[in-house]
Design an enzyme around this catalytic site. Structure first.
Site, mmCIF file in Angstrom:
data_model
loop_
_atom_site.group_PDB
_atom_site.id
_atom_site.type_symbol
_atom_site.label_atom_id
_atom_site.label_comp_id
_atom_site.label_asym_id
_atom_site.label_seq_id
_atom_site.Cartn_x
_atom_site.Cartn_y
_atom_site.Cartn_z
ATOM 1 N N SER A 289 0.816 5.810 -0.594
ATOM 2 C CA SER A 289 0.085 7.044 -0.884
ATOM 3 C C SER A 289 0.184 7.313 -2.377
ATOM 4 O O SER A 289 1.238 7.098 -2.987
ATOM 5 C CB SER A 289 0.717 8.230 -0.131
ATOM 6 O OG SER A 289 0.667 8.052 1.250
ATOM 7 N N HIS B 125 -7.030 9.119 8.265
ATOM 8 C CA HIS B 125 -7.473 7.922 8.983
ATOM 9 C C HIS B 125 -8.468 8.296 10.086
ATOM 10 O O HIS B 125 -9.323 9.141 9.902
ATOM 11 C CB HIS B 125 -6.275 7.160 9.545
ATOM 12 C CG HIS B 125 -5.283 6.726 8.514
ATOM 13 N ND1 HIS B 125 -5.648 6.350 7.245
ATOM 14 C CD2 HIS B 125 -3.925 6.610 8.563
ATOM 15 C CE1 HIS B 125 -4.564 6.015 6.557
ATOM 16 N NE2 HIS B 125 -3.510 6.170 7.333
ATOM 17 N N LYS C 91 0.857 -1.191 0.000
ATOM 18 C CA LYS C 91 0.000 0.000 0.000
ATOM 19 C C LYS C 91 0.889 1.235 0.000
ATOM 20 O O LYS C 91 1.862 1.309 0.760
ATOM 21 C CB LYS C 91 -0.867 -0.016 1.265
ATOM 22 C CG LYS C 91 -1.623 1.271 1.587
ATOM 23 C CD LYS C 91 -2.803 1.451 0.662
ATOM 24 C CE LYS C 91 -3.705 2.588 1.136
ATOM 25 N NZ LYS C 91 -4.522 2.200 2.295
ATOM 26 N N THR D 266 -0.263 11.700 0.404
ATOM 27 C CA THR D 266 -1.196 12.499 -0.382
ATOM 28 C C THR D 266 -1.669 13.701 0.424
ATOM 29 O O THR D 266 -1.914 14.773 -0.134
ATOM 30 C CB THR D 266 -2.393 11.644 -0.811
ATOM 31 O OG1 THR D 266 -1.916 10.522 -1.560
ATOM 32 C CG2 THR D 266 -3.367 12.434 -1.670
ATOM 33 N N ALA D 267 -1.781 13.542 1.738
ATOM 34 C CA ALA D 267 -2.176 14.657 2.594
ATOM 35 C C ALA D 267 -1.209 15.826 2.439
ATOM 36 O O ALA D 267 -1.627 16.986 2.320
ATOM 37 C CB ALA D 267 -2.220 14.197 4.052
#
Length: 269
Positions: free
Chosen positions: A61, A152, A59, A113-114
């Site tokens: 971003s 999250h 996983k 991505t944040a």
């Protein structure tokens, strides 16, 4: 003989919900076994970027995709995209436009991505501190930071810590682009080839469909790994981040990924 794939995901409810069935052999895995380990999203990004060759399925971003696309192939299933589910910028008090250059802002990692969205939408916020996502809201509440970007579980619990919403970065992205917000995706190391990518994507899709049909089956697994133990928060997390884009990116999902990353479609094949 089964082929073991090293699976590296986050302990967040959307990932544990998505991958529970395939990890535990509750669906047809097409001869694949999955050896799973868990890490924070920024650690996952670093693993894909810096330890090339150690991971099979991981996983990441979407902001990290340009750095790993040469070694990893994006899978069609398992992603976290959607509408109304982007990172939230929060603070203890209102912050004036002239204050942002000096404001200390917590981010859940440089490659997340944040952080990418914060840079795009609040370019004046330059005093960033990368930290574990679960530590950001408490640091803002304690006055160690003026603001923080929450992902999250934190995006559902910040108000209880006395924080206020500055901006929904996902909403701003959607308003600007008309596209869903691409948060995280699942990639497969390119040594496995395109046929294996399709095979793994089918297994992930099957695992999601099982989880959606039997939500009680993964409940304890999700609870065990979640940072936030309240059942209501875990369920909100899953409902926000596991959706049709998780089953398949589709045209809109892929377009959103390309828009965020500025990659050419051919690079992802």
């Amino acid at each position: 003989m089964a082929l073991t794939m090293r699976l590296h995901i986050s302990p967040c409810p959307n990932d544990t919900f998505i991958f529970h069935a395939l990890i535990h052999g509750l669906v047809d895995t097409e001869g694949l076994d999955f050896d799973v380990r868990f890490d924070d999203i920024e650690a996952l990004n670093c693993a894909a970027i810096e330890r090339d060759g150690e991971e099979d399925v991981i996983k990441i971003s979407y902001a990290a995709l340009p750095e790993v696309a040469g070694a990893f192939r994006l899978l069609d299933s398992g992603s976290a995209l959607g509408h109304g589910n982007g990172p939230l910028l929060v603070s203890r008090r209102a912050i004036g436009a002239e204050e942002w250059r000096e404001a200390r802002v917590g981010i859940p990692g440089e490659r997340t991505t944040a952080n990418r969205l914060l840079s795009l939408l609040f370019p004046e916020a330059i005093r960033k501190r990368a930290m574990l996502f679960s530590e950001i809201a408490p640091a803002v509440a304690a006055g160690e930071l003026e603001a923080g970007v929450l992902i999250h579980e934190g995006r559902f619990t910040y108000a209880a810590q006395g924080l206020q919403l500055v901006a929904d970065l996902g909403e701003l992205w959607e308003r600007r682009t008309g596209l869903p917000i691409p948060l995280g995706g699942i990639v497969l190391h390119r040594r496995h080839g395109a046929e294996m990518a399709e095979r793994v994507a089918r297994v992930i899709r099957r695992s999601i469909e099982y989880a959606q049909a039997h939500p009680e089956a993964s409940a304890e697994f999700v609870r065990t790994h979640a940072q936030e133990l309240e059942a209501e928060v875990r369920q909100k997390h899953i409902s926000y981040f596991v959706n049709d884009y998780s089953l398949s990116l589709g045209a809109a999902g892929l377009e959103a990924v390309l828009r965020l990353t500025a990659l050419d479609r051919s690079v992802l094949l």
